[in-house]
Design a protein around this motif. Structure first.
Motif, mmCIF file in Angstrom:
data_model
loop_
_atom_site.group_PDB
_atom_site.id
_atom_site.type_symbol
_atom_site.label_atom_id
_atom_site.label_comp_id
_atom_site.label_asym_id
_atom_site.label_seq_id
_atom_site.Cartn_x
_atom_site.Cartn_y
_atom_site.Cartn_z
ATOM 1 N N GLY A 289 -5.657 5.267 23.842
ATOM 2 C CA GLY A 289 -6.503 4.150 24.253
ATOM 3 C C GLY A 289 -5.743 2.848 24.397
ATOM 4 O O GLY A 289 -6.360 1.768 24.378
ATOM 5 N N SER A 290 -4.427 2.927 24.549
ATOM 6 C CA SER A 290 -3.611 1.704 24.559
ATOM 7 C C SER A 290 -3.967 0.754 25.692
ATOM 8 O O SER A 290 -3.831 -0.467 25.554
ATOM 9 N N TRP A 291 -4.462 1.299 26.802
ATOM 10 C CA TRP A 291 -4.813 0.433 27.934
ATOM 11 C C TRP A 291 -6.033 -0.431 27.625
ATOM 12 O O TRP A 291 -6.329 -1.391 28.342
ATOM 13 N N ARG A 292 -6.721 -0.134 26.519
ATOM 14 C CA ARG A 292 -7.947 -0.854 26.181
ATOM 15 C C ARG A 292 -7.723 -1.992 25.180
ATOM 16 O O ARG A 292 -8.677 -2.692 24.830
ATOM 17 N N VAL A 293 -6.512 -2.190 24.689
ATOM 18 C CA VAL A 293 -6.303 -3.276 23.718
ATOM 19 C C VAL A 293 -6.584 -4.607 24.406
ATOM 20 O O VAL A 293 -6.264 -4.796 25.587
ATOM 21 N N PRO A 294 -7.203 -5.553 23.709
ATOM 22 C CA PRO A 294 -7.702 -6.756 24.385
ATOM 23 C C PRO A 294 -6.629 -7.666 24.955
ATOM 24 O O PRO A 294 -6.893 -8.387 25.928
ATOM 25 N N ASP B 239 3.030 0.945 20.608
ATOM 26 C CA ASP B 239 1.622 1.347 20.630
ATOM 27 C C ASP B 239 0.931 0.952 21.922
ATOM 28 O O ASP B 239 0.155 1.720 22.495
ATOM 29 N N ALA B 240 1.176 -0.266 22.399
ATOM 30 C CA ALA B 240 0.571 -0.743 23.639
ATOM 31 C C ALA B 240 1.591 -1.620 24.358
ATOM 32 O O ALA B 240 2.377 -2.321 23.716
ATOM 33 N N LEU B 241 1.568 -1.568 25.675
ATOM 34 C CA LEU B 241 2.551 -2.308 26.476
ATOM 35 C C LEU B 241 1.866 -3.343 27.362
ATOM 36 O O LEU B 241 0.817 -3.058 27.938
ATOM 37 N N PRO B 242 2.466 -4.541 27.474
ATOM 38 C CA PRO B 242 3.762 -4.932 26.913
ATOM 39 C C PRO B 242 3.711 -5.515 25.513
ATOM 40 O O PRO B 242 4.754 -5.743 24.900
ATOM 41 N N SER B 243 2.535 -5.794 24.952
ATOM 42 C CA SER B 243 2.441 -6.564 23.713
ATOM 43 C C SER B 243 3.159 -5.893 22.545
ATOM 44 O O SER B 243 3.860 -6.559 21.767
ATOM 45 N N LEU C 122 -2.275 -2.370 9.545
ATOM 46 C CA LEU C 122 -3.232 -1.289 9.302
ATOM 47 C C LEU C 122 -4.517 -1.503 10.095
ATOM 48 O O LEU C 122 -5.120 -0.541 10.593
ATOM 49 N N ALA C 123 -4.939 -2.773 10.228
ATOM 50 C CA ALA C 123 -6.137 -3.057 11.020
ATOM 51 C C ALA C 123 -5.894 -2.737 12.493
ATOM 52 O O ALA C 123 -6.780 -2.215 13.187
ATOM 53 N N ARG C 124 -4.692 -3.031 12.977
ATOM 54 C CA ARG C 124 -4.368 -2.684 14.373
ATOM 55 C C ARG C 124 -4.341 -1.166 14.556
ATOM 56 O O ARG C 124 -4.810 -0.650 15.573
ATOM 57 N N ARG C 125 -3.811 -0.463 13.573
ATOM 58 C CA ARG C 125 -3.787 1.006 13.660
ATOM 59 C C ARG C 125 -5.207 1.557 13.720
ATOM 60 O O ARG C 125 -5.488 2.499 14.467
#
Length: 418
Positions: free
Chosen positions: A21-26, A363-367, A251-254
């Protein structure tokens, strides 16, 4: 005092990130993986951080199902050519299937990229599993595991011979590194044999230091069997990173990443690895280890199947726990923590001899990569584990590998063309 061995670190630009779901991170654009700017920006940031290489995963398939996450949007040789023009020093590793590429054409394509980049290209040799790709090539199904690796050995030998001008063609144009670096990923018996025969960098999926050390011993034995020196083979396990300024933030990000994975996507990935449909399974029931076939009898990728079996054997998880452990089907080891904790983990593996470095999968790109490059890399540099400047201009120089001269032996005849 013994000099500290330097780490080798690549970044795997896996479209939007390694999690399902990495494309969904805000904080990221969900469609960024469909733009050249996405890849160019990460490559430039990786070069600024003095990484060894960027790494592009790929499969020669047009998966019609984009319901749950973006796919790979550019064919690797096209994207690597653009990245070569946009960077000056960082290595450029692309995945090209030995199962579905013509050896002579691939040799010319990779040699051209290597020359155009000034000697910065590596070829990740893979066999291609799954049912989608053979249908794209008009074939009724995929070859069995052994046949895929038999062809991989023959195709790789043929490509090397073509670079040396021994396959009925003129020698490849001269590159400062001699020829592209050969990278290989695969931990099955056949995969380790292929690695020992040809690989100079090995991308593994080990979950524990003990697994990684056992894999290194097996690769070293195979390399020696082919008359090669084991110290000239770099082992780079995959490492998925989740970084926070504090442990609780990490841990909250995970937890957020786990919640963002579409359940049908995660079940589909795990079902493909285990070999049966999971759509109606009770997620809170234990995974039935006794019902799973031995790795040698499983289809698809034996590497990831063995990885999943290892987790089941060690942890006896429910389906829900296993899905979370895998990050929605990612499969590689996930490390969660502060920059210092991530660096501690990397240093522990490196000093134990389990890894010469890592193929980092943010986990998510690029952040997620921005956090790694700006926070973890400086910590590794402070510890004397990672370069602060490039000392060479080619991928081989970054990796400490020798320039490869032309081969003297005649190339083998390719195996059947299924």
């Amino acid at each position: 005092m013994t000099e500290t061995r330097q780490l080798h670190i690549n970044v795997n630009i896996l479209n939007a990130g390694v999690f399902g779901g990495s494309w969904r991170v805000p904080e990221n654009d969900p469609l960024s993986a469909y733009t050249l700017e996405h890849y160019v920006g990460i490559a430039r940031a990786a070069e600024a951080a003095r990484l060894d290489a960027v790494f592009l995963a790929d499969g020669p398939g047009l998966d019609p199902d984009l319901t749950h996450r973006p796919g790979n949007s550019f064919e690797p040789s096209v994207l690597l050519a653009r990245l070569a023009a946009e960077t000056r020093s960082i290595g450029l590793i692309g995945t090209f299937s030995s199962s579905y590429n013509d050896a002579d054409e691939l040799a010319v394509r990779l040699a051209g990229l290597d020359v155009a980049s000034g000697g910065r290209v590596g070829w990740n040799v893979v066999t291609t599993a799954g049912s989608i790709v053979p249908r794209n090539f008009g074939r009724p199904g995929e070859p069995d595991h052994g046949a895929r690796y038999e062809r991989a050995s023959a195709v790789t030998s043929r490509v090397i011979a073509t670079w040396a001008g021994q396959a009925g063609a003129a020698p490849a144009p001269t590159s400062p590194q001699g020829r592209p670096v050969l990278v290989q990923a695969g931990a099955s018996k056949d995969g380790i044999a292929l690695a020992g025969e040809h690989a100079e960098v090995i991308f593994t999926a080990a979950q524990t230091i003990e697994e990684a050390l056992a894999n290194r011993r097996a690769v070293d034995e195979q390399a020696a069997r082919f008359g090669r020196r084991p110290e000239q083979v770099a082992i780079l396990p995959g490492l998925s990173t989740v970084i926070g300024s504090t442990e609780s933030e990490a841990l909250a990000r995970r937890q957020l990443l786990a919640e963002l994975v579409p359940l049908p996507y995660a079940l589909g990935r795990l079902g493909a690895q285990l070999g049966f449909d999971l759509t109606a399974v009770d997620l809170d029931s234990p995974v039935p280890r006794d019902a799973l076939p031995a790795p040698e009898d499983a289809g698809g990728s034996q590497t990831f199947y063995r990885l999943v079996l290892g987790i089941i054997d060690r942890e006896q998880p429910t389906y829900r726990q296993l899905l979370r452990k895998l990050g929605g089907g990612a499969g590689h080891r996930i490390v969660v923590g502060t920059p210092e904790q991530i660096a501690d983990d990397i240093e522990t593996w490196h000093r134990a001899g389990a890894a010469d470095g890592f193929n980092v999968m943010p986990d998510a790109l690029p952040s997620g990569f921005d956090d790694f490059a700006q926070q973890v890399i400086p910590e590794l540099q402070r510890r004397g584990l990672f370069r602060t400047e490039y000392t060479g201009s080619t991928l081989r120089e970054h990796l400490g590998l020798p320039v490869q001269p032309p081969l003297l032996a005649a190339p083998p005849v390719l195996a059947g063309t299924w």
